[in-house]
Design a protein around this motif. Structure first.
Motif, PDB file in Angstrom:
ATOM      1  N   ASP A 142       0.862  -1.183   0.000  1.00  0.00           N
ATOM      2  CA  ASP A 142       0.000   0.000   0.000  1.00  0.00           C
ATOM      3  C   ASP A 142       0.897   1.231   0.000  1.00  0.00           C
ATOM      4  OD1 ASP A 142      -2.836  -1.269   0.808  1.00  0.00           O
ATOM      5  OD2 ASP A 142      -1.242  -2.269   1.923  1.00  0.00           O
ATOM      6  N   VAL A 143       0.765   2.081  -1.036  1.00  0.00           N
ATOM      7  CA  VAL A 143       1.661   3.221  -1.235  1.00  0.00           C
ATOM      8  C   VAL A 143       0.874   4.526  -1.190  1.00  0.00           C
ATOM      9  CG1 VAL A 143       3.326   4.289  -2.816  1.00  0.00           C
ATOM     10  CG2 VAL A 143       3.120   1.795  -2.730  1.00  0.00           C
ATOM     11  N   ASP A 144       1.380   5.494  -0.441  1.00  0.00           N
ATOM     12  CA  ASP A 144       0.790   6.833  -0.416  1.00  0.00           C
ATOM     13  C   ASP A 144       0.865   7.415  -1.826  1.00  0.00           C
ATOM     14  OD1 ASP A 144       0.627   9.757  -0.233  1.00  0.00           O
ATOM     15  OD2 ASP A 144       0.730   9.453   1.935  1.00  0.00           O
ATOM     16  N   GLU A 145      -0.269   7.871  -2.348  1.00  0.00           N
ATOM     17  CA  GLU A 145      -0.344   8.389  -3.720  1.00  0.00           C
ATOM     18  C   GLU A 145       0.631   9.533  -3.983  1.00  0.00           C
ATOM     19  OE1 GLU A 145      -4.460   9.435  -4.178  1.00  0.00           O
ATOM     20  OE2 GLU A 145      -4.993   7.413  -4.838  1.00  0.00           O
ATOM     21  N   SER A 146       0.971  10.298  -2.946  1.00  0.00           N
ATOM     22  CA  SER A 146       1.881  11.432  -3.124  1.00  0.00           C
ATOM     23  C   SER A 146       3.295  10.993  -3.489  1.00  0.00           C
ATOM     24  CB  SER A 146       1.918  12.296  -1.864  1.00  0.00           C
ATOM     25  OG  SER A 146       2.572  11.612  -0.808  1.00  0.00           O
ATOM     26  N   ILE A 148       3.932   8.695  -5.816  1.00  0.00           N
ATOM     27  CA  ILE A 148       3.908   8.153  -7.176  1.00  0.00           C
ATOM     28  C   ILE A 148       3.895   9.325  -8.148  1.00  0.00           C
ATOM     29  CG2 ILE A 148       2.667   6.688  -8.796  1.00  0.00           C
ATOM     30  CD1 ILE A 148       1.405   5.308  -6.304  1.00  0.00           C
ATOM     31  N   ASP A 149       4.876   9.355  -9.060  1.00  0.00           N
ATOM     32  CA  ASP A 149       4.946  10.474 -10.011  1.00  0.00           C
ATOM     33  C   ASP A 149       3.962  10.272 -11.165  1.00  0.00           C
ATOM     34  OD1 ASP A 149       6.173   8.805 -11.931  1.00  0.00           O
ATOM     35  OD2 ASP A 149       8.158   9.691 -11.682  1.00  0.00           O
ATOM     36  N   GLU A 150       3.935  11.234 -12.085  1.00  0.00           N
ATOM     37  CA  GLU A 150       2.981  11.212 -13.196  1.00  0.00           C
ATOM     38  C   GLU A 150       3.178  10.028 -14.134  1.00  0.00           C
ATOM     39  OE1 GLU A 150       6.586  13.463 -14.048  1.00  0.00           O
ATOM     40  OE2 GLU A 150       5.053  13.833 -12.549  1.00  0.00           O
ATOM     41  N   GLY A 152       3.886   7.015 -12.937  1.00  0.00           N
ATOM     42  CA  GLY A 152       3.591   5.828 -12.149  1.00  0.00           C
ATOM     43  C   GLY A 152       4.789   5.285 -11.394  1.00  0.00           C
ATOM     44  N   LEU A 154       7.446   4.978  -8.394  1.00  0.00           N
ATOM     45  CA  LEU A 154       7.511   5.199  -6.954  1.00  0.00           C
ATOM     46  C   LEU A 154       8.705   6.098  -6.641  1.00  0.00           C
ATOM     47  CD1 LEU A 154       6.628   4.585  -4.026  1.00  0.00           C
ATOM     48  CD2 LEU A 154       8.096   2.550  -4.138  1.00  0.00           C
TER      49      LEU A 154
END
Length: 190
Positions: A142-146, A148-150, A152, A154
């Motif tokens: 589970d990864v914080d969306e912030s 992940i760059d544009e 995709g 990490l």
């Protein structure tokens, strides 16, 4: 460089300092672990080493599940608190203002504030001495969306992760290179 020889000791450093959540969403517990890492990439497997006398030990042993939650620098005080208090006497989630959140695969909760969480199912327990190793399969990440760059990708370097080194918590810092940089051809070069 001359070296002094010491007796065997647990001096591999730095190591990740992480929260390990266990129990259920209705009755969560969390402990701090610095003895963890990846042991295999396919299947993806990890481990945590826990003293059998720790309160969380039997919770993990009986449920067969836990979540490794990476800690950011803003979580460092809570990380230390969860390592020195026992869940047998203190609700560490409440004391540290952490939020237990439903995981996607395992029944153990993840920590909402953690930048990345690894949902794990115990494969086997290896008795080693002062600590037992819970060898586990990573079932979901589970990864914080912030982070992940544009494209995709990490960008975990943005998380301000915490490491542990011989009694001290350290913030991971400046990038020195990336995997394979020492043998990679330079752009425009030979």
């Amino acid at each position: 460089m001359s070296k002094v020889v010491w007796k065997p000791a647990a001096l591999l450093a730095p190591v990740p300092a992480v929260f390990v959540s266990c129990g259920t969403l209705d009755n969560p517990n969390v402990l701090t672990v610095a003895w963890t890492g990846i042991v295999c990439s396919d299947p993806t497997m990890t481990y945590i080493s826990v003293r059998p006398k720790r309160y969380s030990y039997n919770i993990i042993k009986e449920s067969g599940e836990f979540v490794i939650n990476l800690a950011s620098k803003s979580m460092c005080r809570a990380l230390d608190t969860c390592g020195v208090l026992t869940g047998a006497k203190v609700d560490k989630f409440k004391k540290c203002s952490l939020t237990a959140e439903k995981a996607s695969v395992v029944s153990a909760p993840l920590i909402k504030e953690a930048p990345l969480s690894l949902e794990c199912k115990v494969d086997r327990i290896i008795e080693l001495g002062t600590h037992d190793m819970f060898l586990a399969r990573v079932e979901a990440v589970d990864v914080d969306e912030s982070l992940i760059d544009e494209k995709g990708k990490l960008c975990l370097s943005k998380a301000g992760l915490v490491a542990y080194s011989h009694g001290d918590y350290l913030e991971l810092g400046r990038k020195l290179g990336s995997f394979g940089y020492s043998v990679r051809k330079k752009h425009g070069g030979k």
